[in-house]
Design a protein around this motif. Structure first.
Motif, PDB file in Angstrom:
ATOM      1  N   ASP A  10      96.208 -46.257  15.561  1.00 36.15           N
ATOM      2  CA  ASP A  10      96.276 -45.307  14.453  1.00 36.15           C
ATOM      3  C   ASP A  10      97.749 -44.977  14.207  1.00 36.15           C
ATOM      4  O   ASP A  10      98.639 -45.555  14.834  1.00 36.15           O
ATOM      5  N   GLY A 104      91.652 -36.937  19.798  1.00 40.28           N
ATOM      6  CA  GLY A 104      91.483 -36.782  18.359  1.00 40.28           C
ATOM      7  C   GLY A 104      90.513 -37.773  17.747  1.00 40.28           C
ATOM      8  O   GLY A 104      89.568 -38.235  18.390  1.00 40.28           O
ATOM      9  N   ASP A 105      90.765 -38.134  16.485  1.00 42.72           N
ATOM     10  CA  ASP A 105      89.904 -39.066  15.754  1.00 42.72           C
ATOM     11  C   ASP A 105      90.259 -40.498  16.158  1.00 42.72           C
ATOM     12  O   ASP A 105      91.333 -41.003  15.819  1.00 42.72           O
ATOM     13  N   THR A 107      88.653 -44.675  17.135  1.00 40.51           N
ATOM     14  CA  THR A 107      87.574 -45.661  17.113  1.00 40.51           C
ATOM     15  C   THR A 107      87.699 -46.541  18.338  1.00 40.51           C
ATOM     16  O   THR A 107      88.782 -47.053  18.636  1.00 40.51           O
ATOM     17  N   ALA A 198      82.874 -44.126  17.003  1.00 36.22           N
ATOM     18  CA  ALA A 198      83.950 -43.505  16.225  1.00 36.22           C
ATOM     19  C   ALA A 198      83.837 -41.988  16.302  1.00 36.22           C
ATOM     20  O   ALA A 198      82.738 -41.425  16.183  1.00 36.22           O
ATOM     21  N   PHE A 199      84.989 -41.340  16.515  1.00 33.54           N
ATOM     22  CA  PHE A 199      85.076 -39.890  16.507  1.00 33.54           C
ATOM     23  C   PHE A 199      85.908 -39.477  15.297  1.00 33.54           C
ATOM     24  O   PHE A 199      87.032 -39.939  15.127  1.00 33.54           O
ATOM     25  N   GLU A 200      85.350 -38.624  14.461  1.00 38.72           N
ATOM     26  CA  GLU A 200      86.073 -38.177  13.261  1.00 38.72           C
ATOM     27  C   GLU A 200      85.625 -36.774  12.894  1.00 38.72           C
ATOM     28  O   GLU A 200      84.432 -36.527  12.716  1.00 38.72           O
ATOM     29  N   GLY A 201      86.610 -35.861  12.811  1.00 42.21           N
ATOM     30  CA  GLY A 201      86.311 -34.494  12.420  1.00 42.21           C
ATOM     31  C   GLY A 201      85.308 -33.799  13.317  1.00 42.21           C
ATOM     32  O   GLY A 201      84.499 -32.989  12.852  1.00 42.21           O
ATOM     33  N   LYS A 203      82.825 -35.164  14.772  1.00 42.27           N
ATOM     34  CA  LYS A 203      81.539 -35.844  14.770  1.00 42.27           C
ATOM     35  C   LYS A 203      81.683 -37.238  15.355  1.00 42.27           C
ATOM     36  O   LYS A 203      82.740 -37.858  15.265  1.00 42.27           O
TER      37      LYS A 203
END
Length: 296
Positions: A10, A104-105, A107, A198-201, A203
């Protein structure tokens, strides 16, 4: 079964100056890896430098094009990996679901280790070679590099390479182990047997393979020692890649992090890493608790 957990890159991990994760993140990743080690499932973990310190080789019919980093398509890049041994893919997914939230966010891609043709991993022989420090062609300050073999239609359909190619590859690998060049190497099964978490926001989502973006996938890797990036490139030129189609193949070469490159790497974390590194040497692979940005 062995599974490779690939931490996708990222913006943070691709910082040209080299990312510096916080002490809290390093500690969280250290605890995560220590738990896997205590459970007897961790086989290796490494972080990769930003692609600005790497290169890509496009080999076609005996000719090689070298493309220097950095590479702009960040989502195709790998920031680090870990190798685990678990009975099933679902257990690997459950393990990844517990990834430290401080990262954090992110994959994470889970891939089954191995290949249809039965190509053996080379870490056991590599451990013996490393223990003997048999590396006459290498300088004292030689570094570790990952050579990542990019997937193509051949590898994704799990086609079996011809016997001549596999024999040449095995001879090449054995020579590299004897020279102290190759520390480890494995093939990866097609992405149909894998998954992404995947981790995002805040979720989390889980997606089972196969994945359509073949050019983003990895078909295998070597962990080698080289005197420089150019030295690693010369080594990679000579490899008889088993997935070459009409003589065409693409690999990416990335510099591996060492623990002392992180300002926030505490003496306690360094001691823990050294203990686990010594124990994991029996399986022929080394680990780094740090990994930029908490990569696997």
């Amino acid at each position: 079964m062995k599974y490779m957990i690939l931490r996708r890159a990222d913006a943070f991990t691709e910082q040209e100056s080299g990312p510096q994760p916080s002490a809290q993140l390093l500690e969280a990743m250290g605890t995560y890896h220590e738990k896997m080690h205590a459970d007897g499932i961790l086989r290796a973990a490494e972080g990769l430098h930003p692609s600005v310190k790497g290169a890509r080789l496009k080999i076609s019919k005996g000719k090689t094009e070298v493309i220097d980093g950095p590479f702009t398509e960040t989502k195709e890049l790998i920031a680090g990996f870990s190798m685990v041994e678990l009975p099933s893919k679902q257990e690997a997914v459950d393990l990844v679901k517990r990834w430290p939230p401080l990262d954090g966010d992110v994959t994470l891609e889970i891939r089954e280790v191995g290949c249809v043709g039965g190509c053996p991993g080379i870490e056991a022989e590599a451990a013996a070679a490393q223990a003997a420090k048999a590396a006459p062609a290498l300088q004292p300050d030689a570094r570790r590099y990952m050579v990542l073999l990019r997937s193509n239609g051949f590898s994704e359909t799990e086609a079996i390479p011809d016997a001549g190619t596999m024999d040449a590859l095995m001879a090449f690998n054995q020579a590299g182990v004897r020279e102290g060049r190759i520390l480890a190497g494995e093939g990866l099964r097609g992405s149909a047997l894998g998954a992404r978490v995947a981790f995002e926001g805040g979720k989390m989502s889980v997606i089972d393979g196969p994945f359509t973006e073949i050019k983003e996938l990895i078909a295998g890797f070597w962990l080698i020692r080289a005197n420089s990036l150019q030295d690693a490139i010369e080594w990679a030129r000579r490899c008889p890649y088993p997935t070459a189609v009409d003589g065409e193949v693409e690999v990416e070469i990335r510099l591996v992090y060492e623990a002392d490159e992180f300002d926030e790497f505490t003496p306690e974390l360094r001691d823990a890493e050294e203990r686990m590194r010594a124990q994991l040497l029996e399986s022929g692979m080394q680990m780094t608790l740090a990994g930029a940005g908490g990569q696997a």
